[in-house]
Design an enzyme around this catalytic site. Structure first.
Site, PDB file in Angstrom:
ATOM      1  CD  GLU A 256      30.527  46.060  48.861  1.00 38.08           C
ATOM      2  OE1 GLU A 256      29.349  46.422  48.753  1.00 38.08           O
ATOM      3  OE2 GLU A 256      30.943  44.957  48.522  1.00 38.08           O
TER       4      GLU A 256
ATOM      5  CB  CYS B 240      37.574  42.701  53.066  1.00 36.47           C
ATOM      6  SG  CYS B 240      37.516  42.715  51.287  1.00 36.47           S
TER       7      CYS B 240
ATOM      8  CB  CYS C   2      36.133  47.627  39.440  1.00 37.59           C
ATOM      9  SG  CYS C   2      37.721  46.889  39.015  1.00 37.59           S
TER      10      CYS C   2
ATOM     11  CB  CYS D 272      36.555  40.229  36.645  1.00 36.87           C
ATOM     12  SG  CYS D 272      38.266  40.802  36.757  1.00 36.87           S
TER      13      CYS D 272
ATOM     14  CB  CYS E 206      33.897  40.791  39.620  1.00 37.83           C
ATOM     15  SG  CYS E 206      34.084  42.002  40.937  1.00 37.83           S
TER      16      CYS E 206
ATOM     17  CB  CYS F 243      33.938  41.598  45.087  1.00 37.91           C
ATOM     18  SG  CYS F 243      34.807  42.984  44.459  1.00 37.91           S
TER      19      CYS F 243
HETATM   20  N1  SAH Z   1      40.741  43.840  42.032  1.00 43.21           N
HETATM   21  C1  SAH Z   1      41.373  43.039  43.031  1.00 43.21           C
HETATM   22  C2  SAH Z   1      40.672  43.045  44.382  1.00 43.21           C
HETATM   23  C3  SAH Z   1      39.159  42.964  44.401  1.00 43.21           C
HETATM   24  S1  SAH Z   1      38.398  41.410  44.032  1.00 43.21           S
HETATM   25  C4  SAH Z   1      41.537  41.617  42.533  1.00 43.21           C
HETATM   26  O1  SAH Z   1      41.054  41.307  41.451  1.00 43.21           O
HETATM   27  O2  SAH Z   1      42.196  40.833  43.203  1.00 43.21           O
HETATM   28  C5  SAH Z   1      38.761  40.391  45.394  1.00 43.21           C
HETATM   29  C6  SAH Z   1      38.623  38.922  45.090  1.00 43.21           C
HETATM   30  O3  SAH Z   1      37.235  38.571  44.938  1.00 43.21           O
HETATM   31  C7  SAH Z   1      39.329  38.501  43.813  1.00 43.21           C
HETATM   32  O4  SAH Z   1      40.136  37.386  44.034  1.00 43.21           O
HETATM   33  C8  SAH Z   1      38.163  38.122  42.891  1.00 43.21           C
HETATM   34  O5  SAH Z   1      38.586  37.152  41.968  1.00 43.21           O
HETATM   35  C9  SAH Z   1      37.141  37.646  43.905  1.00 43.21           C
HETATM   36  N2  SAH Z   1      35.752  37.624  43.388  1.00 43.21           N
HETATM   37  C10 SAH Z   1      35.146  38.524  42.597  1.00 43.21           C
HETATM   38  N3  SAH Z   1      33.885  38.124  42.286  1.00 43.21           N
HETATM   39  C11 SAH Z   1      33.703  36.940  42.897  1.00 43.21           C
HETATM   40  C12 SAH Z   1      32.612  36.010  42.940  1.00 43.21           C
HETATM   41  N4  SAH Z   1      31.477  36.215  42.295  1.00 43.21           N
HETATM   42  N5  SAH Z   1      32.790  34.882  43.661  1.00 43.21           N
HETATM   43  C13 SAH Z   1      33.941  34.656  44.337  1.00 43.21           C
HETATM   44  N6  SAH Z   1      34.982  35.490  44.332  1.00 43.21           N
HETATM   45  C14 SAH Z   1      34.888  36.618  43.612  1.00 43.21           C
END
Ligand code: SAH
Length: 345
Positions: A90, A103, A110, A114, A117, A332
């Site tokens: 996406e 974006c 991935c 995390c 995420c 994300c």
């Molecule tokens: N892998 C990279 C880029 C993808 S995530 C990274 O970790 O930076 C992009 C951003 O979205 C990151 O800052 C991540 O912490 C944030 N993100 C992921 N899940 C989220 C959620 N549930 N709420 C808010 N931000 C989120």
């Protein structure tokens, strides 16, 4: 058929030389594709018809297939694309002050896991090719009608960009080149979960773009819990690598900080955060956690504001991301996840 965007400038030159030895053909095609947004060789009216036909048979200018699109009231548009092998990715186009930020994704899943995420919920997927990364940008530019309508590019979609430097670096070359998409390096940001070897490689090999680091916690215990990458590269090693990232005058490293109620939103966190950032040209981007499967929640608006204000009191520049596109799950991985759920229901 070959994805046009997987061809380097040199490969395109070679391919075109086989059809017409005159060197200006490459510049002509690049201008049609990257400046004018052409999606069909047959419309490249200043080239011989036979050449257009040959090219149309050789490479694909529309390698992505959009399978779902959602749009919010604030005009955030989220595209879900399916790739040749059925993988889904996406990209999100976010309107901001009359310009758009796009974006994009670098992997179709991935493995960083995390805890908050959506993309990391089901490990798997694969690295995107250079062409698949570029095609997302070209697609969004075509959608918005003009290259200049897309001002900022952030690699904050699905995946960990620094685990796919193989494809990312050549994509960045095209993004920054005046023969390609001609973005200013100040308008391009690569975001990482803190993959230290990738930060070091990008710092030494380039190209020169902005770096954003998803810090999300201020002590190793908490960070390792919500971001497993921290067990391998703890905060100390991360800050060390970030401190050596080359920065141009007036530019800063962005630290993203997903605010999660009861996890990383205390005054002690504020204190540790300002200590970590001391001496670094840094800015903090606070992101109230989007609610999803994880059960994590954002703190109340007042508490989030107080966190931001306390950082300010310590002299740390902190912005709060508006939760744009939440109604379409523009965080994300959420659109893909939603679509997969629908298919299973
Ligand atoms: N892998 C990279 C880029 C993808 S995530 C990274 O970790 O930076 C992009 C951003 O979205 C990151 O800052 C991540 O912490 C944030 N993100 C992921 N899940 C989220 C959620 N549930 N709420 C808010 N931000 C989120």
């Amino acid at each position: 058929m070959k994805n046009f965007f997987d061809l380097s400038f040199e490969e395109l030159e070679e391919l075109l030389a086989g059809l017409d030895p005159r060197p200006f053909r490459t510049a002509q095609v690049l201008r049609w594709v990257y400046t004018l947004g052409a999606d069909d060789f047959r419309n490249m009216t200043d080239m011989p018809v036979s050449m257009r036909e040959s090219l149309a048979g050789l490479c694909d200018l529309m390698p992505l297939r959009e399978i779902e699109r959602s749009e919010t009231r604030d005009q955030t548009v989220k595209f879900l694309h399916i790739l040749e092998d059925g993988e889904m990715i996406e990209s999100v186009l976010i309107p901001e002050d009359g310009h758009n930020t796009l974006c994009i994704s670098t992997q179709s899943g991935c493995n960083m896991s995390c805890a908050f995420c959506e993309t990391g919920r089901n490990p798997g997927g694969r690295n995107l090719t250079t062409g698949e990364i570029l095609a997302q940008i070209v697609y969004a530019i075509r959608h918005s009608g003009d290259r200049l309508n897309v001002r900022n590019l952030v690699f904050m979609g699905m995946g960990e960009p620094l685990l796919n430097l193989e494809s990312l670096q050549p994509a960045l070359e095209v993004i920054l080149s005046d023969r390609g998409l001609n973005f200013s390096p100040r308008r391009v940001t690569v975001s990482t979960c803190g993959w230290v070897p990738g930060i070091i490689r990008l710092a030494t090999e380039g190209p020169d773009v902005n770096l954003a680091v998803s810090l999300n916690a201020t002590d190793d215990k908490t960070r390792s819990k919500i971001m497993p990458v921290n067990r391998q590269y703890p905060i100390g090693s991360l800050m060390d690598a970030v401190g050596r990232f080359p920065l141009k005058a007036r530019s800063r490293i962005t630290f993203e900080y997903v605010l999660i109620e009861g996890v990383n939103d205390t005054q002690e966190d504020v204190l540790r955060l300002q200590k970590l950032l001391k001496g670094l040209p840094a800015k903090v981007n606070l992101i109230p956690c989007n609610e999803n499967f994880s059960g994590f929640r954002a703190p109340s608006e007042e508490k989030a504001r107080a966190f931001q204000d306390s950082l300010y009191d310590y002299g740390v520049l902190a912005t709060m991301r508006k939760s744009r596109g939440q109604e379409i799950g523009a965080a994300c991985g959420q659109l893909k996840a939603g679509s997969a759920r629908k298919q299973h229901d």
